[in-house]
Design a protein around this motif. Sequence first.
Motif, PDB file in Angstrom:
ATOM      1  N   ALA A 162      -8.257   5.106   4.033  1.00 45.58           N
ATOM      2  CA  ALA A 162      -8.380   4.260   2.693  1.00 45.58           C
ATOM      3  C   ALA A 162      -8.970   2.724   3.016  1.00 45.58           C
ATOM      4  O   ALA A 162      -9.509   1.897   2.141  1.00 45.58           O
ATOM      5  N   ILE A 202      -4.991   3.783  -1.875  1.00 48.46           N
ATOM      6  CA  ILE A 202      -6.496   3.020  -2.527  1.00 48.46           C
ATOM      7  C   ILE A 202      -5.868   2.378  -3.895  1.00 48.46           C
ATOM      8  O   ILE A 202      -5.956   1.190  -4.002  1.00 48.46           O
ATOM      9  N   GLY A 244      -2.957  -5.446  -9.153  1.00 49.47           N
ATOM     10  CA  GLY A 244      -3.407  -5.040  -7.843  1.00 49.47           C
ATOM     11  C   GLY A 244      -3.594  -6.411  -7.098  1.00 49.47           C
ATOM     12  O   GLY A 244      -3.358  -7.282  -7.799  1.00 49.47           O
ATOM     13  N   THR A 304      -4.010   5.359   6.364  1.00 50.91           N
ATOM     14  CA  THR A 304      -4.785   4.113   6.065  1.00 50.91           C
ATOM     15  C   THR A 304      -6.074   4.052   6.745  1.00 50.91           C
ATOM     16  O   THR A 304      -7.153   3.360   6.120  1.00 50.91           O
ATOM     17  N   VAL A 348      -3.280  -0.364  -3.768  1.00 47.80           N
ATOM     18  CA  VAL A 348      -3.616  -1.795  -3.368  1.00 47.80           C
ATOM     19  C   VAL A 348      -4.465  -2.260  -4.495  1.00 47.80           C
ATOM     20  O   VAL A 348      -4.408  -3.468  -4.846  1.00 47.80           O
ATOM     21  N   LEU A 349      -5.424  -1.755  -4.978  1.00 52.93           N
ATOM     22  CA  LEU A 349      -6.362  -2.158  -6.140  1.00 52.93           C
ATOM     23  C   LEU A 349      -5.743  -2.278  -7.287  1.00 52.93           C
ATOM     24  O   LEU A 349      -6.233  -3.055  -8.172  1.00 52.93           O
ATOM     25  N   VAL A 390     -10.737   0.145   0.378  1.00 52.73           N
ATOM     26  CA  VAL A 390     -10.051  -1.190  -0.059  1.00 52.73           C
ATOM     27  C   VAL A 390     -11.010  -2.323   0.156  1.00 52.73           C
ATOM     28  O   VAL A 390     -11.240  -3.283  -0.584  1.00 52.73           O
ATOM     29  N   ARG A 411     -14.388  -2.505  -2.023  1.00 46.41           N
ATOM     30  CA  ARG A 411     -13.966  -2.654  -3.357  1.00 46.41           C
ATOM     31  C   ARG A 411     -13.658  -3.994  -3.767  1.00 46.41           C
ATOM     32  O   ARG A 411     -14.053  -4.811  -4.618  1.00 46.41           O
ATOM     33  N   SER A 458       0.649  -1.194  -0.079  1.00 49.22           N
ATOM     34  CA  SER A 458      -0.070  -0.088  -0.145  1.00 49.22           C
ATOM     35  C   SER A 458       0.951   1.227   0.148  1.00 49.22           C
ATOM     36  O   SER A 458       0.229   2.403  -0.243  1.00 49.22           O
TER      37      SER A 458
END
Length: 264
Positions: free
Chosen positions: A219, A186, A198, A216, A189-190, A223, A226, A174
Amino acid sequence: MRFIVFKRPSWRNVMLWAILLFVVLAYRENVISVFSSKLKPIYSAVVTTNEIGLTFDISWGEKTAEPILNILKEKGVKATFFISSPWASKHEDLVKRMVADGHEIASHGNRHVDLNTLGPGEIEREITSAHAVLEELTGQNISLLRPPNGAYDNKLISVSARLGYQVIQWSVDSLDWKRPGPEAVINNVLNGLPKGHGAGPGDIILFHASDSAPDTIKALPVVIDRLQSKNYQLIPVGQLLKSATETWPPESNLPPLEKPAATP
């Protein structure tokens, strides 16, 4: 007919071989480190499920851990917390709450130093001193280690394995400790770094629950939402490893050892 005459080895040669044998026995972890170039920590798992390992490192701070625990409880998500033992000793209530909430506790060592810079004996002391604190506080069997700063070498992995520990890294970072802002965390990570890599099944995500990573808190809910919308399940690393057919890279597939029995 020819006779082969064997000469008696000289006293000096005998002594040299004796010294060499002593060095090999006394510093066997270093010998492993020199001759085995393929020891690796676990970065991710090969799974046939939609499971992703969610992890948090914490070594210092007063403000970030509790809000993260609140978010995880609200979302119904369990994670692995890699905790340094001095922080755990100062925050017993938070550590006990982690256990009560169903999270997995793992070791982030004792001092926040690069363990690969230490000798085998010092590495063992760092791991075992943290182990004693964490097991007493949590009642859990602590068997996962994330070395501070992710610093490792063959020596660290071989000592850890001998103590019954698996060394865990991450495959999705992250970068929350850089404070890039919640949207960047975000995205990291994604979508991953580089883009297109991701979080997916078998990955291990790295967050921090230290005060160095305030982004964090904002976010994390996004995360989780999603990833769950893609039917991914966020779980502790120990649970992820139980689902794994193997770990990545292949050099990380060391057989876990049973910990030596405690001396009375």
